[in-house]
Design a protein around this motif. Structure first.
Motif, mmCIF file in Angstrom:
data_model
loop_
_atom_site.group_PDB
_atom_site.id
_atom_site.type_symbol
_atom_site.label_atom_id
_atom_site.label_comp_id
_atom_site.label_asym_id
_atom_site.label_seq_id
_atom_site.Cartn_x
_atom_site.Cartn_y
_atom_site.Cartn_z
ATOM 1 N N GLU A 97 0.842 -1.190 0.000
ATOM 2 C CA GLU A 97 0.000 0.000 0.000
ATOM 3 C C GLU A 97 0.882 1.246 0.000
ATOM 4 O OE1 GLU A 97 -3.434 2.131 2.697
ATOM 5 O OE2 GLU A 97 -3.112 -0.013 2.894
ATOM 6 N N LEU A 98 0.527 2.183 -0.863
ATOM 7 C CA LEU A 98 1.246 3.455 -0.883
ATOM 8 C C LEU A 98 0.832 4.290 0.316
ATOM 9 C CD1 LEU A 98 1.166 4.624 -4.606
ATOM 10 C CD2 LEU A 98 3.109 3.791 -3.297
ATOM 11 N N THR A 99 1.819 4.794 1.006
ATOM 12 C CA THR A 99 1.610 5.707 2.125
ATOM 13 C C THR A 99 2.578 6.859 1.891
ATOM 14 O OG1 THR A 99 1.215 3.773 3.524
ATOM 15 C CG2 THR A 99 1.512 5.874 4.646
ATOM 16 N N GLY A 100 2.085 7.916 1.258
ATOM 17 C CA GLY A 100 2.979 9.010 0.875
ATOM 18 C C GLY A 100 3.956 8.525 -0.174
ATOM 19 N N ASP A 101 5.254 8.697 0.096
ATOM 20 C CA ASP A 101 6.270 8.241 -0.852
ATOM 21 C C ASP A 101 6.868 6.893 -0.437
ATOM 22 O OD1 ASP A 101 7.711 9.066 1.357
ATOM 23 O OD2 ASP A 101 9.186 10.215 0.207
ATOM 24 N N GLN A 102 6.130 6.179 0.421
ATOM 25 C CA GLN A 102 6.574 4.878 0.922
ATOM 26 C C GLN A 102 5.604 3.774 0.486
ATOM 27 O OE1 GLN A 102 9.302 4.347 3.520
ATOM 28 N NE2 GLN A 102 9.858 6.203 2.411
ATOM 29 N N VAL A 103 6.129 2.563 0.373
ATOM 30 C CA VAL A 103 5.290 1.381 0.175
ATOM 31 C C VAL A 103 5.323 0.626 1.497
ATOM 32 C CG1 VAL A 103 4.931 -0.761 -1.114
ATOM 33 C CG2 VAL A 103 5.918 1.227 -2.257
ATOM 34 N N THR A 104 4.142 0.333 2.038
ATOM 35 C CA THR A 104 4.011 -0.430 3.279
ATOM 36 C C THR A 104 3.657 -1.868 2.916
ATOM 37 O OG1 THR A 104 3.252 1.535 4.454
ATOM 38 C CG2 THR A 104 2.776 -0.591 5.485
ATOM 39 N N PHE A 105 4.304 -2.829 3.565
ATOM 40 C CA PHE A 105 4.125 -4.249 3.271
ATOM 41 C C PHE A 105 3.492 -4.953 4.468
ATOM 42 C CE2 PHE A 105 7.589 -2.628 0.802
ATOM 43 C CZ PHE A 105 7.487 -3.258 -0.431
ATOM 44 N N PRO A 112 4.716 -8.864 10.729
ATOM 45 C CA PRO A 112 5.356 -8.188 11.855
ATOM 46 C C PRO A 112 4.408 -7.166 12.463
ATOM 47 C CG PRO A 112 6.235 -7.376 9.779
ATOM 48 C CD PRO A 112 5.297 -8.495 9.442
ATOM 49 N N VAL A 113 4.608 -6.854 13.728
ATOM 50 C CA VAL A 113 3.760 -5.886 14.421
ATOM 51 C C VAL A 113 3.814 -4.531 13.719
ATOM 52 C CG1 VAL A 113 3.407 -4.661 16.601
ATOM 53 C CG2 VAL A 113 4.006 -7.082 16.625
ATOM 54 N N GLU A 114 4.998 -4.075 13.423
ATOM 55 C CA GLU A 114 5.183 -2.818 12.695
ATOM 56 C C GLU A 114 5.500 -3.163 11.238
ATOM 57 O OE1 GLU A 114 5.244 1.108 11.848
ATOM 58 O OE2 GLU A 114 4.731 0.258 13.807
ATOM 59 N N PRO A 115 4.561 -2.888 10.319
ATOM 60 C CA PRO A 115 4.784 -3.252 8.919
ATOM 61 C C PRO A 115 6.023 -2.562 8.337
ATOM 62 C CG PRO A 115 2.512 -2.566 9.269
ATOM 63 C CD PRO A 115 3.273 -2.242 10.521
ATOM 64 N N PRO A 116 6.880 -3.320 7.660
ATOM 65 C CA PRO A 116 8.049 -2.692 7.046
ATOM 66 C C PRO A 116 7.657 -1.829 5.857
ATOM 67 C CG PRO A 116 8.060 -5.081 6.701
ATOM 68 C CD PRO A 116 6.864 -4.758 7.522
ATOM 69 N N ARG A 117 8.528 -0.875 5.558
ATOM 70 C CA ARG A 117 8.297 0.067 4.462
ATOM 71 C C ARG A 117 9.594 0.277 3.693
ATOM 72 N NH1 ARG A 117 4.131 4.289 6.126
ATOM 73 N NH2 ARG A 117 3.225 3.398 7.994
ATOM 74 N N ALA A 119 10.974 3.132 0.265
ATOM 75 C CA ALA A 119 10.610 4.209 -0.645
ATOM 76 C C ALA A 119 10.023 3.617 -1.932
ATOM 77 C CB ALA A 119 11.827 5.067 -0.973
ATOM 78 N N VAL A 120 9.034 4.294 -2.494
ATOM 79 C CA VAL A 120 8.415 3.862 -3.750
ATOM 80 C C VAL A 120 9.488 3.716 -4.824
ATOM 81 C CG1 VAL A 120 6.821 4.530 -5.599
ATOM 82 C CG2 VAL A 120 6.212 4.949 -3.226
ATOM 83 N N GLU A 121 10.405 4.680 -4.912
ATOM 84 C CA GLU A 121 11.464 4.630 -5.918
ATOM 85 C C GLU A 121 12.342 3.403 -5.734
ATOM 86 O OE1 GLU A 121 11.071 7.366 -3.866
ATOM 87 O OE2 GLU A 121 9.936 8.599 -5.276
ATOM 88 N N GLU A 122 12.628 3.052 -4.479
ATOM 89 C CA GLU A 122 13.444 1.864 -4.217
ATOM 90 C C GLU A 122 12.701 0.610 -4.665
ATOM 91 O OE1 GLU A 122 15.718 -0.578 -0.634
ATOM 92 O OE2 GLU A 122 14.369 1.061 -0.099
ATOM 93 N N TYR A 123 11.423 0.516 -4.322
ATOM 94 C CA TYR A 123 10.647 -0.658 -4.719
ATOM 95 C C TYR A 123 10.631 -0.804 -6.241
ATOM 96 C CZ TYR A 123 7.002 -4.109 -5.262
ATOM 97 O OH TYR A 123 6.314 -5.238 -5.622
ATOM 98 N N ALA A 124 10.343 0.288 -6.950
ATOM 99 C CA ALA A 124 10.297 0.235 -8.411
ATOM 100 C C ALA A 124 11.652 -0.169 -8.987
ATOM 101 C CB ALA A 124 9.852 1.579 -8.974
ATOM 102 N N ALA A 125 12.723 0.387 -8.459
ATOM 103 C CA ALA A 125 14.058 0.068 -8.956
ATOM 104 C C ALA A 125 14.411 -1.396 -8.710
ATOM 105 C CB ALA A 125 15.094 0.989 -8.304
ATOM 106 N N VAL A 126 14.098 -1.895 -7.532
ATOM 107 C CA VAL A 126 14.436 -3.282 -7.205
ATOM 108 C C VAL A 126 13.602 -4.250 -8.036
ATOM 109 C CG1 VAL A 126 14.434 -5.029 -5.371
ATOM 110 C CG2 VAL A 126 15.333 -2.751 -4.910
ATOM 111 N N VAL A 127 12.325 -3.965 -8.222
ATOM 112 C CA VAL A 127 11.483 -4.830 -9.057
ATOM 113 C C VAL A 127 12.013 -4.846 -10.488
ATOM 114 C CG1 VAL A 127 9.197 -5.093 -10.117
ATOM 115 C CG2 VAL A 127 9.412 -4.721 -7.645
ATOM 116 N N ARG A 128 12.323 -3.675 -11.030
ATOM 117 C CA ARG A 128 12.845 -3.616 -12.399
ATOM 118 C C ARG A 128 14.168 -4.371 -12.519
ATOM 119 N NH1 ARG A 128 10.163 1.543 -12.396
ATOM 120 N NH2 ARG A 128 8.577 1.431 -14.020
ATOM 121 N N ALA A 129 15.028 -4.228 -11.547
ATOM 122 C CA ALA A 129 16.311 -4.934 -11.568
ATOM 123 C C ALA A 129 16.102 -6.442 -11.453
ATOM 124 C CB ALA A 129 17.210 -4.422 -10.442
#
Length: 174
Positions: A97-105, A112-117, A119-129
């Motif tokens: 889920e997008l939360t501002g400029d972050q993706v929450t998982f 996990p109790v506190e969902p990891p997050r 940056a949207v740019e990091e997620y897009a870059a890692v998926v593309r790579a």
């Protein structure tokens, strides 16, 4: 920190039910549909970790399927602000889920109790790579797949620069 990677295993390239047809030359990688490639071909250990939480750890997933699924999450995040990574063989779901400029998982199991997050740019870059690395590995190990319409479709799904850079954060273990 986000890590998506796979560990190739040539023993898992061909589904058990297709081995004979493969050996007899009745199956060609260039002509298999995306759906066929997504179900059982190239089932490699896959890792998906966000912020120290392993959503997948050495799970055996068909590489083409996970590449398509991740590529589609980029489009879904952009269009809907949310996406899901689900698995045919189980009820496990990873929600994004997008939360501002972050993706929450979050996930349907072992969340996990506190969902990891990340940056949207990091997620897009890692998926593309990850997709680029996976496609390159497939072509390197099975050159006939280079002509597959499924690989062309995958590359097109992640080629839109509006979702972020390509980066080099994807991982391949050989």
């Amino acid at each position: 920190m986000l890590n998506i990677g796979f560990t190739p295993d040539s023993d898992m390239d061909i589904p058990a039910g297709a081995e004979r047809a493969w050996r007899d030359g009745r199956i060609g990688l260039a002509t298999l549909s995306a759906a066929d490639l997504r179900y059982g071909w190239f089932a490699y250990r896959t890792d998906f970790e966000v912020g120290g939480h392993a959503f997948l750890s050495a799970a055996r997933e068909p590489l083409v399927d996970i590449m398509f699924t991740l590529a589609h999450t980029l489009q879904s995040l952009r269009a809907n602000g949310s996406a899901e990574i689900d698995f045919t063989e189980s009820s496990y779901v990873i929600r994004l889920e997008l939360t501002g400029d972050q993706v929450t998982f979050t996930s349907s199991h072992r969340a996990p109790v506190e969902p990891p997050r990340c940056a949207v740019e990091e997620y897009a870059a890692v998926v593309r790579a990850f997709v680029a690395t996976g496609a390159a590995w497939l072509v390197e190990s099975r050159p006939a797949i280079a002509e597959s319409p499924a690989l062309h479709e995958l590359r097109a799904l992640v080629s839109d620069p509006a979702g972020g850079g390509t980066g080099d954060l994807g991982r391949r273990t050989v």
